[in-house]
Enzyme design. Structure first.
Site, PDB file in Angstrom:
ATOM      1  N   PRO A 125      78.685 -47.785  21.440  1.00 34.16           N
ATOM      2  CA  PRO A 125      79.309 -49.115  21.520  1.00 34.16           C
ATOM      3  C   PRO A 125      78.943 -49.816  22.830  1.00 34.16           C
ATOM      4  O   PRO A 125      79.009 -49.222  23.910  1.00 34.16           O
ATOM      5  CB  PRO A 125      80.804 -48.792  21.460  1.00 34.16           C
ATOM      6  CG  PRO A 125      80.879 -47.524  20.679  1.00 34.16           C
ATOM      7  CD  PRO A 125      79.669 -46.736  21.091  1.00 34.16           C
ATOM      8  N   CYS A 126      78.535 -51.069  22.693  1.00 34.48           N
ATOM      9  CA  CYS A 126      78.082 -51.807  23.877  1.00 34.48           C
ATOM     10  C   CYS A 126      79.212 -52.541  24.588  1.00 34.48           C
ATOM     11  O   CYS A 126      79.070 -52.932  25.744  1.00 34.48           O
ATOM     12  CB  CYS A 126      76.994 -52.812  23.489  1.00 34.48           C
ATOM     13  SG  CYS A 126      77.589 -54.155  22.413  1.00 34.48           S
TER      14      CYS A 126
END
Length: 451
Positions: free
Chosen positions: A118-119
């Site tokens: 997840p960014c």
């Protein structure tokens, strides 16, 4: 790769709609094609690939993933990691990465891991970027780092590739990742690459890490002569000539590589060869369903639109909020011929907002919206898929690759959201090619490390 065949096995974490899987297949397809220019392009000459598991927390992602890659018989995607309560019929439901045990991963024997954590904990917009380790969305990646640290050395993957946003390299999560790689004797390198460097007219700069292990292991005593033939030592000269050479097992000051000349990933300052957006548009697109609503066009928020035309060789980064918000979520396209009597108005709008990043604009108090009813539209899901490098036709996919499509009941907003969270397949395929090359050039045909 198994010990008895020339099959490259892999696990795909945060699999989304299959971006890394498409990327790996594209890399192998390209390498095989280059190796077989003499005409020896037969099924027997191809390196086989097998996915041992694809994991994502989103049921919607898994639905699209398995629409394109239906699970087969005894594949791990059906049975390897399902819980005792999970039935085969629910194989496309999400499986928590945190639930994967050391035993699960050791027994998989996967040669390669691919991941896009997840960014959100690392984005520039995040108010607590320095606190990424306590962000709940980092939990699964921390778990994978712990697995890398604790797994038996001989069962670890030989290649790990990772994608995330620019800025990830400065995070505590990345420091933990590097520490785990260094502890297990991986050689690794960082890259910052943009699709525009591969002639794709879309701005989506991303961080990539390539990690390769050369540790001798009976677990991976394999015949890789086929892989070595495919690679054909094409990258050796570049590794010796780059200004900031690939470096391994080093601290937080790891240099960032910004181009890969032998793979036609050009210097980021070069714009030569970038294709116009018209190459990615579908003539049969239902424009009416994609038109920007009149109430948005007439509002002050329309000032923040990134305005492009089919002849442009650029478009802004698409996010998962595309179609929901105006500012910084992706470009909208003016694809109608200029109407008689409106030339001056169109030119005025283009001069004001075209080619200017939304975050850099200063609002004009005289702005009263845009009189572009029926002329300004969003990109379709499949048009964005093309911009992201997904093979949408058999010609693009090649002999050994599956084409990409959405299930018929996947809504337009869902398509936008899924692709806004995806990777660019073309750029990621270059990263896979670098990783395979690094491994094959160092390992001899007998499975031993070359000095």
């Amino acid at each position: 790769m198994s010990s008895s065949s020339e099959t490259l096995t892999y696990l795909e974490f945060y699999s989304g709609v299959g971006g890394w899987r498409y990327a790996l297949h594209a890399a192998i397809e390209r390498l095989t094609r280059e190796n077989n220019e003499a005409g020896d392009d037969t099924p027997e000459s191809r390196l086989k690939l097998k996915c041992l598991g694809a994991f994502d927390h989103s049921d919607l992602c898994n639905k699209v993933y398995y629409h394109n890659f239906p699970p087969q018989g005894n594949d791990a995607e059906i049975s390897m990691y399902k819980t005792k309560k999970r039935k085969k019929s629910s194989s496309t439901k999400s499986v928590s990465i945190e639930s994967l045990t050391k035993k699960n991963l050791e027994e998989s024997g996967a040669f390669m891991w691919m991941m896009s954590p997840p960014c959100q904990p690392h984005t520039r917009q995040h108010n607590n970027q320095k606190e990424d380790m306590i962000d709940p969305r980092s939990k699964s990646f921390i778990h994978l780092c712990e697995m890398i640290t604790s797994m038996q050395q001989e069962t670890l993957p030989r290649i790990i590739v990772l994608e995330n946003v620019i800025g990830f390299e400065e995070s505590s999560s990345c420091r933990m990742f590097r520490k785990a790689l260094k502890a297990r004797r991986y050689n690794f390198a960082h890259f910052h690459l943009n699709p525009t460097q591969c002639n794709i007219p879309n701005d989506r700069p991303r961080h990539y890490t390539v990690a390769v292990m050369y540790e001798s292991s009976s677990h991976f005593q394999i015949d890789i002569s086929q892989l070595k033939n495919i690679v054909h030592n094409k990258m050796s000269a570049w590794f010796e000539s780059v200004k900031e050479p690939i470096q391994y097992n080093i601290d937080d000051k790891t240099p960032i590589n910004t181009c890969i000349d032998p793979l036609q990933v050009q210097d980021p300052t070069s714009e030569s060869g970038v294709l116009p957006l018209s190459e990615f548009l579908d003539a049969g697109t239902d424009r009416e369903s994609l038109l920007v609503l009149d109430k948005i066009l007439s509002s002050n928020s329309s000032w923040c639109f990134d305005f492009v035309t089919p002849s442009d060789k650029r478009s802004s980064c698409v996010t998962s909020s595309y179609g929901r918000f105006v500012r910084g979520t992706g470009s909208v396209i003016y694809d109608r011929d200029t109407k008689q009597g409106s030339n001056e108005m169109i030119a005025s709008i283009l001069e004001k907002i075209k080619l200017v990043k939304p975050e850099e604009r200063q609002f004009d108090e005289t702005w009263n919206g845009m009189d572009l009813k029926g002329d300004l539209r969003y990109f379709s899901g499949m048009e964005l898929a093309k911009l992201f490098g997904f093979p949408t036709s058999k010609g693009q996919a090649g002999e050994a690759q599956q084409t990409f499509s959405f299930p018929s009941d996947c809504t337009l907003k869902q398509q936008w959201k899924l692709l806004g969270n995806s990777i660019n397949v073309i750029v990621a395929s270059k990263i896979c090619e670098v990783a395979l090359t690094l491994y094959a050039e160092k390992i001899g045909d007998d499975g031993c490390i070359r000095k």
